[in-house]
Enzyme design. Structure first.
Site, PDB file in Angstrom:
ATOM      1  N   THR A  39     -19.241  -8.364 -37.293  1.00 44.39           N
ATOM      2  CA  THR A  39     -20.128  -8.804 -38.358  1.00 44.39           C
ATOM      3  C   THR A  39     -20.887 -10.066 -37.941  1.00 44.39           C
ATOM      4  O   THR A  39     -20.450 -10.799 -37.049  1.00 44.39           O
ATOM      5  CB  THR A  39     -19.315  -9.018 -39.660  1.00 44.39           C
ATOM      6  N   LYS A  65     -34.841  -0.983 -44.124  1.00 49.85           N
ATOM      7  CA  LYS A  65     -35.283  -1.554 -45.386  1.00 49.85           C
ATOM      8  C   LYS A  65     -35.730  -2.972 -45.119  1.00 49.85           C
ATOM      9  O   LYS A  65     -35.166  -3.659 -44.281  1.00 49.85           O
ATOM     10  CB  LYS A  65     -34.119  -1.612 -46.378  1.00 49.85           C
ATOM     11  N   ASP A  73     -31.341   1.293 -38.910  1.00 50.11           N
ATOM     12  CA  ASP A  73     -32.151   0.404 -39.728  1.00 50.11           C
ATOM     13  C   ASP A  73     -32.633  -0.799 -38.925  1.00 50.11           C
ATOM     14  O   ASP A  73     -32.393  -0.903 -37.728  1.00 50.11           O
ATOM     15  CB  ASP A  73     -31.456   0.060 -41.054  1.00 50.11           C
ATOM     16  N   VAL A 127       0.854  -1.200   0.000  1.00 54.41           N
ATOM     17  CA  VAL A 127       0.000   0.000   0.000  1.00 54.41           C
ATOM     18  C   VAL A 127       0.883   1.241   0.000  1.00 54.41           C
ATOM     19  O   VAL A 127       0.681   2.190  -0.777  1.00 54.41           O
ATOM     20  CB  VAL A 127      -0.943   0.006   1.233  1.00 54.41           C
ATOM     21  N   MET A 146     -27.815 -13.225 -46.094  1.00 55.12           N
ATOM     22  CA  MET A 146     -29.024 -13.018 -46.902  1.00 55.12           C
ATOM     23  C   MET A 146     -29.302 -14.230 -47.800  1.00 55.12           C
ATOM     24  O   MET A 146     -29.706 -14.084 -48.954  1.00 55.12           O
ATOM     25  CB  MET A 146     -28.868 -11.752 -47.787  1.00 55.12           C
ATOM     26  N   GLY A 182     -26.354  -2.480 -38.814  1.00 54.06           N
ATOM     27  CA  GLY A 182     -26.179  -3.791 -38.195  1.00 54.06           C
ATOM     28  C   GLY A 182     -24.839  -4.375 -38.609  1.00 54.06           C
ATOM     29  O   GLY A 182     -24.373  -4.160 -39.728  1.00 54.06           O
ATOM     30  N   ASP A 184     -21.139  -4.961 -39.414  1.00 53.34           N
ATOM     31  CA  ASP A 184     -20.068  -4.059 -39.829  1.00 53.34           C
ATOM     32  C   ASP A 184     -20.540  -3.247 -41.035  1.00 53.34           C
ATOM     33  O   ASP A 184     -21.137  -3.813 -41.959  1.00 53.34           O
ATOM     34  CB  ASP A 184     -18.838  -4.904 -40.223  1.00 53.34           C
TER      35      ASP A 184
HETATM   36  C1  LIG Z   1     -27.581  -6.594 -45.422  1.00 55.43           C
HETATM   37  S1  LIG Z   1     -26.710  -7.824 -44.588  1.00 55.43           S
HETATM   38  C2  LIG Z   1     -25.901  -6.850 -43.381  1.00 55.43           C
HETATM   39  C3  LIG Z   1     -24.726  -7.524 -42.779  1.00 55.43           C
HETATM   40  C4  LIG Z   1     -24.060  -6.697 -41.725  1.00 55.43           C
HETATM   41  N1  LIG Z   1     -23.480  -5.516 -42.283  1.00 55.43           N
HETATM   42  C5  LIG Z   1     -22.998  -7.488 -40.957  1.00 55.43           C
HETATM   43  O1  LIG Z   1     -21.799  -7.151 -41.043  1.00 55.43           O
HETATM   44  O2  LIG Z   1     -23.376  -8.432 -40.251  1.00 55.43           O
HETATM   45  C6  LIG Z   1     -27.990  -8.571 -43.661  1.00 55.43           C
HETATM   46  C7  LIG Z   1     -27.754 -10.055 -43.438  1.00 55.43           C
HETATM   47  O3  LIG Z   1     -26.816 -10.265 -42.414  1.00 55.43           O
HETATM   48  C8  LIG Z   1     -27.157 -11.414 -41.673  1.00 55.43           C
HETATM   49  N2  LIG Z   1     -27.399 -11.006 -40.292  1.00 55.43           N
HETATM   50  C9  LIG Z   1     -27.320  -9.779 -39.789  1.00 55.43           C
HETATM   51  N3  LIG Z   1     -27.556  -9.785 -38.475  1.00 55.43           N
HETATM   52  C10 LIG Z   1     -27.796 -11.056 -38.130  1.00 55.43           C
HETATM   53  C11 LIG Z   1     -28.128 -11.720 -36.921  1.00 55.43           C
HETATM   54  N4  LIG Z   1     -28.230 -11.050 -35.776  1.00 55.43           N
HETATM   55  N5  LIG Z   1     -28.293 -13.061 -36.938  1.00 55.43           N
HETATM   56  C12 LIG Z   1     -28.167 -13.752 -38.081  1.00 55.43           C
HETATM   57  N6  LIG Z   1     -27.864 -13.187 -39.254  1.00 55.43           N
HETATM   58  C13 LIG Z   1     -27.691 -11.859 -39.294  1.00 55.43           C
HETATM   59  C14 LIG Z   1     -28.388 -12.002 -42.307  1.00 55.43           C
HETATM   60  O4  LIG Z   1     -27.979 -12.953 -43.247  1.00 55.43           O
HETATM   61  C15 LIG Z   1     -28.989 -10.800 -42.984  1.00 55.43           C
HETATM   62  O5  LIG Z   1     -29.810 -11.182 -44.056  1.00 55.43           O
END
Ligand SMILES: C[S@@+](CC[C@H](N)C(=O)[O-])C[C@H]1O[C@@H](n2cnc3c(N)ncnc32)[C@H](O)[C@@H]1O
Length: 467
Positions: free
Chosen positions: A338, A277, A255, A23, A390, A308, A310
């Site tokens: 991501t 979207k 979004d 201390v 997606m 959402g 990255d």
């Molecule tokens: C337009 S992309 C965006 C991705 C985002 N920029 C990322 O780095 O994760 C959207 C897709 O990411 C995936 N995604 C995003 N968040 C998710 C989650 N929490 N669980 C599962 N898949 C996810 C899905 O496939 C979704 O259709």
């Protein structure tokens, strides 16, 4: 207020520490850092204090505390007593009271003329935190929070601002004008540039502002945009930088994939605008979002565009950044975790592993059947872990194409929905059956499809207590 917080200059002042233990050594360290000449009175020294001695940072007066021993060294300006011996602590306190020397007896507020706060050190900026001696642990917890909120580079920022102080004084005569000048700068990307060591750019910004002021006599509103990766859902996966920028934003554009808890972290007064979207029916067109950011920034707002995952992985962040560049808007991009990383981690397996996969590939799985630009032949023979973003709507095409290219029907597939949130569902199935699984389980977006042998590692990583 129990104590008045003041910052005392103790450079080259004699200070005395009574005690040679851990201390005492930590208290001595504070005095050393502030430039004091530190003497220690103790019959023996423990490791930390020995280290100070070996580095020549203290002088050691061997023996137990006594008025005679103190008299043999220079009169101290401040005294700390940090011994286990209550009688010694009491004697130090009494001595200091008699000689009018401020004293601090460790952990005994009733014997303290001053207390040593918990410190967040961003020299020359210093934050002192005290609970008035009631709970040093609480003060340390608060310190830990502040440490995470205030980047280490703040020291450099304070130095830079210090260097420009006179120049700004020479350019702006009124106190109010200077205040407005610094407020407008210290709220925005100037801070980030300086904190991260981009001094040239930071100085450029400062010089431009000074010139602008000299020319027009007023400060034009300078908004900016932060493209922030908010991660896949769990708010704890945001970075410190993301949180900091979010909390300084005036307007938040978010979004569908951004969790409400994350939006709640913004300032209460910040305006929130949904620009989400849905696949095929865009509620706000991409170019309209970009234009909105430009307009808001031109009005002088700090705009946080939350995305959402990255921003630069299937996030169209780069397209938005291009519009900002074209419109000369200052911007920053903050990487996020991501979905691929969030999904695999929270479903319990890695994306690469020495025994199973040396590489991983992220694929936009939503291309229309027939018009696919995905090179399934290469993928099927690569050994890569494949992560289809997606891809749910196109699952059949993905399955057929990989099987046609000769992939083993047994190859594990993970379908992971809403990863890292309380609603996460993950299913492990096989390449030849995952389309069925998607249908029977009624998989909802957002969901990720991961294909690869590496999924088998999940079994190895299952904690024993789950069985
Ligand atoms: C337009 S992309 C965006 C991705 C985002 N920029 C990322 O780095 O994760 C959207 C897709 O990411 C995936 N995604 C995003 N968040 C998710 C989650 N929490 N669980 C599962 N898949 C996810 C899905 O496939 C979704 O259709």
């Amino acid at each position: 207020m129990d104590y008045l917080p003041i910052f005392v200059n103790i450079k080259q002042q004699h200070c005395l520490i009574v005690g040679g233990g851990g201390v005492a050594a930590r208290k001595a360290d504070l005095f050393i850092q502030a430039g004091a000449i530190v003497s220690v009175i103790a019959p023996e020294l423990k490791t930390e204090m020995k280290h100070h001695l070996s580095e020549g940072k203290i002088t050691w007066n061997i023996g137990s505390f006594s008025a005679e021993l103190v008299a043999s060294i220079s009169v101290p300006k401040y005294v700390i007593s940090a011994t286990d011996d209550q009688a010694v602590n009491q004697a130090v306190y009494t001595y200091c009271q008699q000689h009018n020397i401020p004293v601090n007896v460790a952990d005994q507020t009733q014997y303290c003329d001053f207390i040593l706060p918990a410190i967040v050190d961003r020299n020359p900026m210093t934050i002192a935190l005290s609970t008035g001696g009631r709970s040093p642990v609480l003060a340390r917890l608060m310190k830990a929070r502040l440490e995470t909120m205030i980047p280490a580079g703040f020291s450099k920022l304070a130095d830079l601002v210090g260097r420009y102080r006179q120049k700004v004084k020479d350019s702006i005569s009124s106190l109010g004008g200077r205040k407005a000048f610094w407020e407008s700068l210290l709220d925005g990307s100037f801070i980030d540039k300086a904190v991260h060591g981009n001094f040239n750019e930071a100085e450029q910004l400062l010089d431009n502002k000074i010139k602008q002021l000299a020319k027009t006599g007023q400060l034009e509103p300078t908004g900016e945009v932060y493209l922030i990766g908010a991660g896949p859902g769990d708010p704890d996966l945001m970075t410190f930088k993301a949180l900091r920028l979010l909390q300084q934003a005036d307007v938040i554009l978010y979004d569908r994939l951004v969790a409400p808890e994350i939006i709640d972290m913004a300032r209460r007064e910040a305006e929130r605008i949904y620009v989400g979207k849905k696949n095929k029916h865009h509620s706000v067109k991409q170019q309209d979002i970009a234009q909105l950011m430009v307009d808001l920034a031109k009005q002088g707002n700090r705009v946080a565009r939350l995305k959402g995952g990255d921003p630069y992985i299937f996030g169209r962040g780069a397209e938005e950044a291009e519009v900002l560049v074209a419109n000369n808007i200052t911007y920053q991009v903050v990487p996020g975790i991501t979905a691929a990383a969030g999904c695999s981690m929270y479903a319990g397996f890695p994306l690469t592993h020495r025994d199973f996969a040396q590489s991983v590939v992220f694929i936009a799985g939503h291309q229309q059947a027939g018009a696919s630009i995905i090179d399934y032949a290469r993928l099927a023979n690569s050994g890569d872990t494949m992560v289809f973003y997606m891809g749910v709507k196109n699952a059949l095409k993905i399955q057929q194409s990989l099987l046609e290219q000769g992939m083993n029907p047994n190859t594990p597939v993970a379908v992971i929905e809403k990863c890292t949130t309380s609603e996460q569902r993950d299913t492990i199935c096989r390449l030849d059956s995952f389309v069925e699984t998607i249908a029977t389980k009624k998989v909802n977006p957002p969901a990720l499809i991961i294909v690869g042998e590496v999924i088998k590692v999940r079994e190895r990583l299952k904690p024993k207590y789950i069985e």
